[in-house]
Design a protein around this motif. Structure first.
Motif, PDB file in Angstrom:
ATOM      1  N   ASP A   9     -67.040  14.668  14.470  1.00 38.74           N
ATOM      2  CA  ASP A   9     -67.704  14.044  15.615  1.00 38.74           C
ATOM      3  C   ASP A   9     -69.135  14.556  15.692  1.00 38.74           C
ATOM      4  O   ASP A   9     -69.430  15.691  15.296  1.00 38.74           O
ATOM      5  N   SER A  11     -70.867  15.613  18.198  1.00 37.65           N
ATOM      6  CA  SER A  11     -71.056  16.809  19.021  1.00 37.65           C
ATOM      7  C   SER A  11     -70.828  18.078  18.207  1.00 37.65           C
ATOM      8  O   SER A  11     -71.569  19.061  18.355  1.00 37.65           O
ATOM      9  N   PHE A  80     -64.974   6.769  25.689  1.00 36.67           N
ATOM     10  CA  PHE A  80     -66.055   7.663  25.297  1.00 36.67           C
ATOM     11  C   PHE A  80     -67.148   6.891  24.555  1.00 36.67           C
ATOM     12  O   PHE A  80     -67.232   5.684  24.650  1.00 36.67           O
ATOM     13  N   GLU A  84     -67.341   9.480  19.273  1.00 38.55           N
ATOM     14  CA  GLU A  84     -66.056  10.070  19.663  1.00 38.55           C
ATOM     15  C   GLU A  84     -64.908   9.092  19.416  1.00 38.55           C
ATOM     16  O   GLU A  84     -63.865   9.481  18.898  1.00 38.55           O
ATOM     17  N   ILE A  88     -62.103  10.264  16.780  1.00 38.02           N
ATOM     18  CA  ILE A  88     -60.754  10.512  17.299  1.00 38.02           C
ATOM     19  C   ILE A  88     -59.760   9.576  16.624  1.00 38.02           C
ATOM     20  O   ILE A  88     -58.688  10.005  16.181  1.00 38.02           O
ATOM     21  N   ILE A 100     -64.808  18.551  16.875  1.00 40.53           N
ATOM     22  CA  ILE A 100     -65.429  17.984  18.074  1.00 40.53           C
ATOM     23  C   ILE A 100     -65.794  19.111  19.033  1.00 40.53           C
ATOM     24  O   ILE A 100     -65.077  20.102  19.119  1.00 40.53           O
ATOM     25  N   ASP A 102     -67.403  18.221  22.369  1.00 39.58           N
ATOM     26  CA  ASP A 102     -67.456  17.714  23.742  1.00 39.58           C
ATOM     27  C   ASP A 102     -66.092  17.896  24.406  1.00 39.58           C
ATOM     28  O   ASP A 102     -65.074  17.432  23.885  1.00 39.58           O
ATOM     29  N   PRO A 105     -63.598  14.554  25.589  1.00 39.63           N
ATOM     30  CA  PRO A 105     -62.940  13.886  24.454  1.00 39.63           C
ATOM     31  C   PRO A 105     -62.028  14.831  23.660  1.00 39.63           C
ATOM     32  O   PRO A 105     -60.986  14.408  23.159  1.00 39.63           O
ATOM     33  N   CYS A 116     -57.525  19.876  17.142  1.00 37.81           N
ATOM     34  CA  CYS A 116     -58.977  19.862  17.333  1.00 37.81           C
ATOM     35  C   CYS A 116     -59.570  21.229  17.063  1.00 37.81           C
ATOM     36  O   CYS A 116     -58.963  22.251  17.392  1.00 37.81           O
TER      37      CYS A 116
END
Length: 170
Positions: A9, A11, A80, A84, A88, A100, A102, A105, A116
């Motif tokens: 992602d 982020s 989102f 994202e 995802i 990721i 954030d 999310p 994650c």
């Protein structure tokens, strides 16, 4: 630790690039990205400006040398932002790790059963695997304060403290 496939992602990439831990990723993950994520990372249009941001240049270099792999989900979430949603969906459909940072999310993805890894989690992994020192991991975590959820940082600090105690470093 076995090499794992991971869906990237924006982020995660931007924050990991900012603090300097991106080069370590490829010792643990085969990193896959969606076009939506690349579009968010490479935010400038070369037809409009010659500027390229450091995280975008790093992405470009690692893409060109084959360390980043393009993959698209067949369907994506309607939640989102685009990055994202696609990252995802890709992680979920292929049973990959999701990189990721954030918080919202990330929590949503975890509720779907997706494994994650946030940037603080990755810093902890580097320390746990003896790739970086206690001082380095604490420095990285401090640098994440302005950009990362306090709850993710508290959890990471607690794990680092526990590992340091077990190693006799604290």
């Amino acid at each position: 630790m076995a090499m794992l496939d991971a869906s990237l992602d924006t982020s995660f990439w931007n924050i990991a690039a900012q603090i300097g831990v991106v080069p370590y990723l490829f010792a643990f993950f085969r990193v896959h990205y969606c076009q939506a994520v690349e579009d968010e990372i490479v935010t400038t249009d070369s037809n409009e400006t010659p500027l390229i941001y450091p995280q975008a240049m790093l992405f470009k270099v690692l893409k060109e040398d084959g360390r980043l792999h393009h993959a698209e989900p067949q369907q994506h979430l309607a939640l989102f932002g685009a990055g994202e949603a696609y990252a995802i969906s890709l992680a979920q459909k292929r049973s990959w790790v999701l990189l990721i940072n954030d918080y919202r999310p990330l929590q949503f993805a975890r509720s779907l059963g997706i494994q994650c890894v946030s940037v603080p989690d990755f810093c902890v992994l580097l320390y746990a695997e003896a790739k970086i020192t206690l001082r380095a991991v604490r420095g990285y975590l401090r640098r994440l304060v302005p950009t990362t959820s306090p709850s993710l940082l508290r959890k990471a600090e607690a794990v680092v403290t526990d590992i340091a105690r077990k190693r006799g470093e604290a």
